[in-house]
Design an enzyme around this catalytic site. Structure first.
Site, mmCIF file in Angstrom:
data_model
loop_
_atom_site.group_PDB
_atom_site.id
_atom_site.type_symbol
_atom_site.label_atom_id
_atom_site.label_comp_id
_atom_site.label_asym_id
_atom_site.label_seq_id
_atom_site.Cartn_x
_atom_site.Cartn_y
_atom_site.Cartn_z
ATOM 1 N N PRO A 26 0.869 -1.307 0.036
ATOM 2 C CA PRO A 26 -0.002 0.069 0.020
ATOM 3 C C PRO A 26 0.902 1.323 0.180
ATOM 4 O O PRO A 26 1.970 1.304 0.567
ATOM 5 C CB PRO A 26 -0.870 0.025 1.151
ATOM 6 N N ASN A 27 0.254 2.159 -0.708
ATOM 7 C CA ASN A 27 0.704 3.615 -0.676
ATOM 8 C C ASN A 27 2.227 3.473 -1.535
ATOM 9 O O ASN A 27 2.705 4.849 -1.684
ATOM 10 C CB ASN A 27 1.041 4.236 0.448
ATOM 11 N N ARG A 35 4.744 10.904 -2.395
ATOM 12 C CA ARG A 35 4.486 10.662 -1.144
ATOM 13 C C ARG A 35 5.959 10.942 -0.128
ATOM 14 O O ARG A 35 6.867 10.223 -0.445
ATOM 15 C CB ARG A 35 4.174 9.149 -1.118
ATOM 16 N N TYR A 72 11.037 8.797 1.081
ATOM 17 C CA TYR A 72 11.237 7.685 -0.022
ATOM 18 C C TYR A 72 11.692 8.153 -1.390
ATOM 19 O O TYR A 72 12.105 7.460 -2.294
ATOM 20 C CB TYR A 72 9.742 7.326 -0.121
ATOM 21 N N ASN A 107 8.240 -5.655 -1.159
ATOM 22 C CA ASN A 107 7.930 -4.600 0.042
ATOM 23 C C ASN A 107 6.344 -4.473 0.315
ATOM 24 O O ASN A 107 5.636 -3.812 -0.548
ATOM 25 C CB ASN A 107 8.495 -3.315 -0.878
ATOM 26 N N ALA A 136 3.233 -0.966 4.628
ATOM 27 C CA ALA A 136 2.526 -0.837 6.008
ATOM 28 C C ALA A 136 2.009 -2.318 6.473
ATOM 29 O O ALA A 136 2.242 -2.622 7.725
ATOM 30 C CB ALA A 136 1.515 -0.036 6.020
ATOM 31 N N GLU A 185 12.767 -9.697 1.363
ATOM 32 C CA GLU A 185 12.197 -8.305 1.808
ATOM 33 C C GLU A 185 12.960 -7.250 1.615
ATOM 34 O O GLU A 185 14.097 -7.167 2.030
ATOM 35 C CB GLU A 185 11.805 -8.755 3.469
ATOM 36 N N HIS A 191 12.769 -2.646 1.908
ATOM 37 C CA HIS A 191 12.108 -1.161 2.416
ATOM 38 C C HIS A 191 13.075 -0.287 1.822
ATOM 39 O O HIS A 191 14.331 -0.234 2.074
ATOM 40 C CB HIS A 191 11.903 -1.231 3.605
ATOM 41 N N ARG A 211 13.195 5.069 12.145
ATOM 42 C CA ARG A 211 11.794 5.523 12.323
ATOM 43 C C ARG A 211 10.975 5.226 13.462
ATOM 44 O O ARG A 211 11.510 4.919 14.442
ATOM 45 C CB ARG A 211 11.102 5.245 10.849
HETATM 46 C C1 DQA Z 1 8.354 0.934 3.953
HETATM 47 C C2 DQA Z 1 8.489 1.269 5.483
HETATM 48 C C3 DQA Z 1 6.997 1.038 5.771
HETATM 49 O O1 DQA Z 1 7.180 1.281 7.294
HETATM 50 C C4 DQA Z 1 6.168 1.925 5.240
HETATM 51 O O2 DQA Z 1 4.836 1.847 5.723
HETATM 52 C C5 DQA Z 1 5.971 2.074 3.929
HETATM 53 C C6 DQA Z 1 7.246 1.840 3.021
HETATM 54 C C7 DQA Z 1 9.584 1.465 2.883
HETATM 55 O O3 DQA Z 1 9.764 0.972 1.902
HETATM 56 O O4 DQA Z 1 10.434 1.910 3.510
HETATM 57 O O5 DQA Z 1 4.899 2.154 3.359
HETATM 58 O O6 DQA Z 1 7.984 -0.438 3.403
#
Ligand code: DQA
Length: 148
Positions: A10-11, A18, A23, A74, A77, A98, A100, A107
């Site tokens: 998501p997102n 964003r 990011y 990835n 959230a 995995e 990020h 964070r």
């Molecule tokens: C994320 C880190 C997560 O905590 C966050 O909710 C994201 C992006 C990252 O790529 O740094 O949406 O996965």
């Protein structure tokens, strides 16, 4: 030819707009096209899926089980909350990386726990959008080592 599947949660469709201080400015499309170029050079195929829906991600993981050689995920959230994604990853018999974009340890406390990590071969985070390229490289050297 090795095949890689990339799942974004998501997102991440909002990358480029964003929280660019966290990011970066690249869009998901730009990141994907850089990954495609990287894979073309090493003769890997790569496919991408992004969803804001947990159930769609679970269904996608179920459907790729026998069709790809490696997964990069990835889960955004959902990383921190999703037992259903955790369970679906148990169906896979392929390497799972995995990733990020951000350094989760810099964070909020709630980002330090991952439901994905126990099912991943390795975790890469904190290098910005380059984590996608580093993950492809991690799969590549893993496969090369298998053949030695
Ligand atoms: C994320 C880190 C997560 O905590 C966050 O909710 C994201 C992006 C990252 O790529 O740094 O949406 O996965």
């Amino acid at each position: 030819m090795k095949s890689i599947f990339v799942i974004n949660g998501p997102n991440l469709n909002m990358l480029g707009k964003r929280e660019t201080n966290i990011y970066g400015n690249k869009t998901l499309k730009q990141i994907e096209s850089e990954c495609i170029k990287q894979c073309e050079k090493i003769n890997f195929s790569i496919n991408f899926f992004q969803s804001n829906s947990e159930s769609e991600i679970v269904e996608k993981i179920q459907s790729i089980a026998t069709h790809f050689d490696g997964l990069i995920i990835n889960a955004a959230a959902f990383t921190h909350t999703s037992i259903s994604i955790h369970d679906s990853l148990k169906l896979l018999n392929i390497p799972v990386i995995e990733i990020h974009i951000s350094n989760l340890h810099k964070r909020e406390e709630f980002r330090r726990h991952s439901m994905i990590s126990p099912l991943a071969n390795g975790v890469i985070f904190g290098f910005g959008p380059n984590v996608y390229n580093i993950a492809i490289y991690a799969l590549q050297i893993g496969w090369e080592n298998e053949n030695q």
